[in-house]
Design a protein around this motif. Structure first.
Motif, PDB file in Angstrom:
ATOM      1  N   PHE A  18       0.704  -1.174  -0.033  1.00 31.46           N
ATOM      2  CA  PHE A  18      -0.065   0.075  -0.079  1.00 31.46           C
ATOM      3  C   PHE A  18       0.861   1.393  -0.136  1.00 31.46           C
ATOM      4  O   PHE A  18       0.379   2.374  -0.448  1.00 31.46           O
ATOM      5  CB  PHE A  18      -1.001   0.129   1.013  1.00 31.46           C
ATOM      6  N   THR A  21       1.031   1.608  -3.857  1.00 31.43           N
ATOM      7  CA  THR A  21       0.116   2.007  -4.400  1.00 31.43           C
ATOM      8  C   THR A  21      -0.497   3.382  -4.008  1.00 31.43           C
ATOM      9  O   THR A  21      -1.123   4.375  -4.656  1.00 31.43           O
ATOM     10  CB  THR A  21      -1.244   1.078  -4.111  1.00 31.43           C
ATOM     11  N   SER A  22      -0.118   3.870  -2.786  1.00 34.69           N
ATOM     12  CA  SER A  22      -0.346   5.360  -2.332  1.00 34.69           C
ATOM     13  C   SER A  22       0.271   6.356  -3.020  1.00 34.69           C
ATOM     14  O   SER A  22      -0.160   7.470  -3.305  1.00 34.69           O
ATOM     15  CB  SER A  22      -0.200   5.279  -0.730  1.00 34.69           C
ATOM     16  N   ALA A  25      -1.529   6.730  -6.215  1.00 36.17           N
ATOM     17  CA  ALA A  25      -2.776   7.346  -5.954  1.00 36.17           C
ATOM     18  C   ALA A  25      -2.432   8.776  -5.816  1.00 36.17           C
ATOM     19  O   ALA A  25      -3.352   9.650  -5.973  1.00 36.17           O
ATOM     20  CB  ALA A  25      -3.574   6.760  -5.043  1.00 36.17           C
ATOM     21  N   SER A 103      -6.325   0.258   2.736  1.00 37.98           N
ATOM     22  CA  SER A 103      -5.739   1.016   1.630  1.00 37.98           C
ATOM     23  C   SER A 103      -6.024   2.641   2.053  1.00 37.98           C
ATOM     24  O   SER A 103      -4.998   3.391   1.636  1.00 37.98           O
ATOM     25  CB  SER A 103      -6.438   0.566   0.510  1.00 37.98           C
ATOM     26  N   THR A 107      -2.745   5.189   2.807  1.00 41.93           N
ATOM     27  CA  THR A 107      -2.315   6.143   2.118  1.00 41.93           C
ATOM     28  C   THR A 107      -2.168   7.733   3.014  1.00 41.93           C
ATOM     29  O   THR A 107      -1.397   8.159   2.903  1.00 41.93           O
ATOM     30  CB  THR A 107      -3.763   6.635   1.006  1.00 41.93           C
ATOM     31  N   ASN A 139      -6.843   4.997  -3.718  1.00 41.42           N
ATOM     32  CA  ASN A 139      -6.289   4.067  -3.183  1.00 41.42           C
ATOM     33  C   ASN A 139      -7.198   2.763  -2.733  1.00 41.42           C
ATOM     34  O   ASN A 139      -6.785   1.767  -2.827  1.00 41.42           O
ATOM     35  CB  ASN A 139      -5.021   4.386  -2.329  1.00 41.42           C
ATOM     36  N   ALA A 142      -7.263   0.241  -5.456  1.00 45.97           N
ATOM     37  CA  ALA A 142      -6.038  -0.588  -5.191  1.00 45.97           C
ATOM     38  C   ALA A 142      -6.206  -1.609  -4.153  1.00 45.97           C
ATOM     39  O   ALA A 142      -5.874  -3.019  -4.219  1.00 45.97           O
ATOM     40  CB  ALA A 142      -4.746  -0.100  -4.714  1.00 45.97           C
TER      41      ALA A 142
END
Length: 160
Positions: A18, A21-22, A25, A103, A107, A139, A142
């Motif tokens: 994460f 992915t953060s 995002a 998620s 973030t 996010n 994700a």
């Protein structure tokens, strides 16, 4: 209650996923909102990840301690596992709600890391609250995707 090493490993795994992915995002949130500045280079990402990983370890230790305090004998977890095996709860797609919450939370944690670390490294980050929250919402996609991928892997492993 899962062993400490397992607790730490899972927290580091998902926290790292994460984290990545953060970053994507938050980049997208800055681009879409046309506010702020967030475009870290790999070197900056690595500099932020080290204290972030230390936060993950601390987070895992605190979360495990709280869980042991609230459910010292692990009854809730045992009942949940029995419900899963009996088909009363999700069998494959492990907690979509947990994926959404994780998620979103990670973030916020990634944003905090990027906002705090530049005080020591001197690179430029500008993440207004609106951008952070929008990035956290982005996010969630994700988080859902990761949950579906894990579920598909479980289905594939069960069929072998």
């Amino acid at each position: 209650m899962p062993q400490l090493w397992l607790w730490l490993t899972i927290t580091l795994l998902w926290g790292t996923v994460f984290f990545g992915t953060s970053i994507i995002a938050l980049n997208a949130a800055v681009f879409i909102n046309k506010k702020g500045f967030f475009n870290p280079a790999w070197e900056e990402i690595y500099k932020v990840y080290l204290p972030y990983a230390a936060f993950l370890v601390l987070f895992a230790l605190v979360a495990r301690s709280l869980k042991r305090l609230l459910d010292p004998e692990g009854r809730r977890q045992s009942l949940r596992q029995q419900d899963v095996l009996a088909g009363k709860r999700e069998r494959v797609f492990v907690s979509l709600g947990g994926s959404i919450a994780s998620s979103f939370f990670f973030t916020l944690a990634t944003s905090a890391a990027f906002l705090l670390v530049p005080y020591f490294t001197y690179f430029i980050i500008d993440l207004p609250l609106q951008v952070i929250l929008f990035g956290a919402l982005l996010n969630i996609g994700a988080g859902l995707l990761v949950s579906v991928v894990v579920g598909l892997v479980i289905l594939l492993l069960r069929s072998l």
